[in-house]
Design an enzyme around this catalytic site. Structure first.
Site, short mmCIF file in Angstrom:
data_model
loop_
_atom_site.label_atom_id
_atom_site.label_comp_id
_atom_site.label_asym_id
_atom_site.label_seq_id
_atom_site.Cartn_x
_atom_site.Cartn_y
_atom_site.Cartn_z
N TYR A 109 48.50 -36.95 17.87
CA TYR A 109 49.42 -35.81 18.09
C TYR A 109 49.12 -34.71 17.09
O TYR A 109 48.92 -34.96 15.90
CB TYR A 109 50.87 -36.28 17.92
CG TYR A 109 51.87 -35.14 18.01
CD1 TYR A 109 52.45 -34.80 19.24
CD2 TYR A 109 52.23 -34.40 16.89
CE1 TYR A 109 53.34 -33.76 19.34
CE2 TYR A 109 53.14 -33.35 16.98
CZ TYR A 109 53.69 -33.04 18.21
OH TYR A 109 54.58 -32.00 18.31
N GLU A 197 51.09 -26.99 20.75
CA GLU A 197 51.21 -28.45 20.71
C GLU A 197 50.14 -29.10 21.57
O GLU A 197 49.93 -28.69 22.72
CB GLU A 197 52.60 -28.88 21.22
CG GLU A 197 52.84 -30.38 21.10
CD GLU A 197 54.24 -30.78 21.54
OE1 GLU A 197 54.97 -31.39 20.75
OE2 GLU A 197 54.60 -30.46 22.69
#
Lengths: 386, 289
Positions: A109, A197
Site C-alpha cells: 500500500y 493512493e
C-alpha cells in the site's frame, strides 16, 4: 475533483511510474481491438467509477478472450455499479479499462496526502496492500510508516530507504522505489493533488514494483491552473444538483431530509442543519448562498432546492452583514416571484436592518413567514415538514 | 487591552482599488480603522478613498510604515501578495480571499513561520477589536467592546456568536476569524495563546466545525495551558461523511473529523459545549456567572 483510475494511470505514465499496458474503451465494440492492441492472451477488465470496492462488487474481472472482454463491457457500460463506498443507486460505469494481466507476488500500500496538522505532504506506506488501510492502522499499526516531505529539501533517499524497509523490499526493489518517490512527489506538486493512493502497489512475479491501481483527488482550489485536468472531469460521476449549483457558484450538498435550507455562509449553513435536526427535523440539503445573497443568487438557490421533490418547506436563514437585510428581503421576494415557489417558505433575517427586512417579507402577497428568532423559525419549518 | 489589532494598527490594503477591497475599506475607515494606504501594481501615485496608492508593499512600507496588511486579491495571486507583504516585514497579514490552492499555503505557511510573522486566513472574515479597528468584512455594528474573545473557522457563524454576546451585554475583546481552509495561517492554538495572555479577555469562545483535527489539538492545548473558561460550538453535527461542506477544510475524511469526536475531546479537556448555535451566548453568560 476526482479522477478515474485510467486517467490516474495516464498521469503515472507521464511521470515514469510503472503501470500496465492498457486501453480505455467507451463502447463494447472497441473491446476486441483493445485486447489485440495490448496483446497477450489474458486481460483484466475494470469498470471505471469514482468509488472503491469495485472488485467485490463484480466490477473487475480476469478474462481469457477478447469475446469475454466484450461481454463484460456490454454488461457494465452505462449501468450503475454499487459498491460499499457508493450509495444505494451506485455510480454509472462510464468507461472500461482493459489491461494486460499482472502476475502478483505481493500486494503493498502507498498513498500521499496533505497532512493538516504538520502542514506537509505525508506518504503513508504499508506492507499490507489490497485491503482497507484504516483496518491496518487499527489492527497492526507497526506495519505502517508515515514519512513527511520537507518542502525545502523534497524527498530524500534515506526516506525512500526507510519506506522500503517497512514495505519489505529487496535491494533491487528498494532502488526502484528510490527512483519512484521523487516522481510521486513531482506529480503531487505539479498537478495540485490532495490525494494520491495506490492500493495495491505490487511486487510482480518477476520482482519489479508496479502500480496496479490509481486513485487521485485534485485540489478544487487549484483547478484554475490545471486546464488539462479540468478536461478529465466526468460529470456522470457527480450529483446533477450539485453540478447545477456549482455552475451558479453555489455550494450545495444534497441530503436525505425534506426541509430545504438556504443560508449565507458555510458554517452557519451547517449550524442551521444542526438546529433543524435538534428540533426533530431533517434537512434536505446544505446550501451556502454566499455572503452577498443577491436576488440572482437567491433565485438560483431556490431553483436548485425546489428541483428536489422531497422538499416540503424551505428555511431561509440569512445573517445580514455588510449587505442590509431589507435589500436581501427584496431579493428574496423577487426571486420567489421569478421562480414561482410552491412550498411554504420560512425566512429568518438577522443582523443589519433585520426589522425592516422582516417587515418587507410580512407585507408581501406571498405565503412566507418571517421569524426573527432562529429557534422559532427552525421549529416552524419542522412543524410544516411533518 | 485586546489582541492583534487596536487603535495603533496602521493598515495597508492589498488589491486596494478592486470593488470588494473598496467597499470593505470604506467600511473600515468609517469604523475608525487607520488605513494608511493601499497597493495596486500599476496604479501607484494615485489616490483612492483619499488614501495613497502604491505599486508595491515595500514602497508603502518605506513611505507610510504600515504594521498590518489585508489582502483582497484574487486567489491565484494570494501566494504572491502574502509573500510580498512578508518580505516587506509586515507583522500581521490578513488574507480574506477564498480559494487559495492548498499547496500554495504549504509554502506560504513555512515562510511566514520562518520569518516570525503572523498570517490570519485565507478564506476568513478578518479580525476586529470593537471600537478600535476593523480589519475584515464583518459588520461592525453588531460588535460591543467587552470581555469575550472569539475565535472561529466560519464567518457568519462568528457573527451569530458576536450578536448573542452583544445582546447579553457581555461584548467582545477581539474577534478572530481564522478561516475555513485546510491550512490556515494561524491555528486555534496561536490565537488561544494570545487570549490567555490578554487581561481584558475573561472567557474565550471557540467556534469550530467538522474536518481536520484543529479542535482536538486546541483541546489538548486548553487542558495544559488555558486557565480562562473556554466555550465551544462545533458546526456540522448532521454533515454527511466525504462531502465538502462549503469550506475547503470542512470534510469528514476516512471517518475522521466528525463533530461528535471533536465535542467529546473538547468536553474531556474541560471546555463548555454549547449544544446548538442559539446557546453560545447563554453558555458564556452561565459560565461567567
Amino acid at each position: 475533483m476526482n479522477l478515474h483510475e485510467y486517467q490516474g494511470k495516464q498521469l503515472f505514465a507521464e511521470y515514469h511510474l510503472p503501470v500496465s499496458n492498457s486501453q480505455v474503451i467507451f463502447s463494447a465494440d472497441e473491446a476486441k481491438e483493445a485486447c489485440s492492441k495490448i496483446g497477450g492472451c489474458k486481460w483484466v477488465v475494470k469498470a471505471q467509477v469514482h468509488a472503491g470496492g469495485r472488485g467485490k462488487a463484480g466490477g473487475v474481472k480476469l478474462v481469457n478472450s477478447p469475446e469475454e472482454a466484450e461481454a463484460f463491457a456490454l454488461n457494465w457500460l452505462g449501468k450503475q455499479l454499487v459498491t460499499y463506498q457508493t450509495d444505494a443507486n451506485g455510480q454509472k460505469v462510464s468507461a472500461i479499462l482493459i489491461e494486460s494481466c499482472t502476475d502478483i507476488a505481493k500486494e503493498l500500500y502507498l498513498s500521499a496526502v496533505i497532512d493538516r496538522s504538520s502542514r506537509k505532504i505525508v506518504f503513508i506506506a504499508s506492507s499490507e496492500g489490497g485491503v482497507n488501510i484504516e483496518d491496518v492502522a487499527k489492527n497492526s499499526p507497526e506495519k505502517i510508516i508515515y514519512e513527511s516531505i520537507d518542502p525545502l529539501t523534497g524527498p530524500l533517499p534515506f526516506q525512500a530507504r526507510r519506506i522500503s524497509k517497512v514495505l519489505g523490499l529487496n535491494s533491487l526493489q528498494s532502488k526502484q522505489f528510490n527512483q519512484m518517490l521523487p516522481n510521486f512527489v513531482r506529480l503531487f506538486q505539479e498537478k495540485d493533488l490532495s490525494l494520491l493512493e495506490i492500493n495495491p502497489l505490487v511486487i510482480k512475479e518477476d520482482g519489479n514494483l508496479h502500480c496496479l491501481d490509481a486513485k487521485i483527488n485534485i485540489d478544487s482550489n487549484a483547478l484554475f491552473r490545471q486546464p488539462k485536468l479540468v478536461e478529465m472531469r466526468d460529470p456522470s460521476q457527480e450529483d446533477p444538483k450539485e453540478q447545477e449549483a456549482a455552475k451558479f457558484d453555489l455550494s450545495y450538498v444534497s441530503l436525505d431530509g425534506n426541509i430545504g435550507c438556504m443560508v449565507n455562509g458555510a458554517g452557519l449553513a451547517m449550524g442551521t442543519m444542526d438546529t433543524i435536526k435538534f428540533f426533530g427535523g431533517d434537512p434536505a440539503n446544505f446550501l451556502d448562498v454566499g455572503g452577498t445573497a443577491t436576488q440572482e443568487r437567491v433565485a438560483n438557490a431556490f431553483k436548485i432546492i425546489l428541483a428536489d421533490p422531497k422538499v416540503k418547506v424551505v428555511l431561509v436563514n440569512i445573517f445580514g452583514g455588510i449587505v442590509r437585510c431589507d435589500l436581501i428581503a427584496k431579493g428574496i421576494l423577487a426571486a420567489i416571484d421569478e421562480v414561482g415557489v410552491n412550498v411554504p417558505v420560512i425566512v429568518r433575517l438577522e443582523g443589519n436592518n433585520a426589522e425592516s427586512g422582516s417587515a418587507i417579507i410580512e407585507e408581501s402577497n406571498y405565503a412566507i413567514e418571517s421569524l426573527n428568532n432562529l429557534q422559532e423559525a427552525a421549529k416552524r419549518a419542522v412543524e410544516l415538514a411533518q | 487591552m485586546s489582541i492583534l489589532v487596536n487603535k495603533d494598527t496602521r493598515l495597508l490594503v492589498q488589491g486596494f482599488t478592486g470593488s470588494q477591497a473598496t467597499m470593505h475599506s470604506e467600511q473600515a475607515i468609517a469604523y475608525g480603522t487607520n488605513v494608511v494606504g493601499g497597493v495596486t501594481p500599476g496604479k501607484g501615485g494615485s489616490l483612492h478613498l483619499d488614501k495613497p496608492v502604491f505599486n508595491s508593499v515595500l514602497e508603502a512600507k518605506e513611505l507610510v510604515n504600515p504594521n498590518a496588511a489585508i489582502i483582497f486579491v484574487p486567489a491565484p495571486f494570494c501566494k504572491d501578495s502574502i509573500l510580498e507583504a512578508a518580505e516587506a516585514g509586515i507583522e500581521l497579514i490578513i488574507c480574506i480571499t477564498e480559494g487559495v490552492p492548498t499547496l500554495d499555503m504549504l509554502i506560504v505557511k513555512e515562510k511566514i513561520d520562518a520569518l516570525g510573522l503572523k498570517l490570519i486566513g485565507p478564506n476568513c472574515p478578518g479580525v476586529i477589536t470593537p471600537g478600535e479597528a476593523k480589519l475584515g468584512i464583518m459588520p461592525g455594528d453588531i460588535h460591543l467592546r467587552g470581555s469575550v474573545g472569539i475565535i472561529s473557522r466560519s464567518g457568519t457563524l462568528t457573527y451569530e456568536a458576536v450578536k448573542q454576546t452583544t445582546d447579553l451585554g457581555l461584548g467582545q475583546s477581539t474577534c478572530v476569524g481564522i478561516g475555513g481552509d485546510p491550512i490556515p495561517g494561524s491555528s486555534f492554538i496561536d490565537i488561544l495563546k494570545l487570549f490567555q495572555e490578554d487581561d481584558e479577555t475573561k472567557a474565550i469562545v471557540l467556534v469550530g466545525e467538522i474536518g481536520g483535527s484543529a479542535e482536538e489539538e486546541a483541546a489538548d492545548f486548553i487542558a495544559s495551558y488555558v486557565t480562562k473558561p473556554v466555550i465551544s460550538y462545533i458546526a456540522g453535527q448532521t454533515a454527511p461523511a466525504g462531502k465538502r461542506m462549503g469550506h475547503a477544510g470542512a470534510i469528514i475524511a476516512g471517518g475522521k473529523g466528525t463533530a461528535a469526536d471533536k465535542i467529546a475531546k473538547l468536553k474531556s479537556c474541560g471546555v463548555h459545549i454549547a449544544d446548538n448555535l442559539l446557546e453560545i451566548g447563554n453558555t458564556v453568560k452561565a459560565v461567567l456567572g
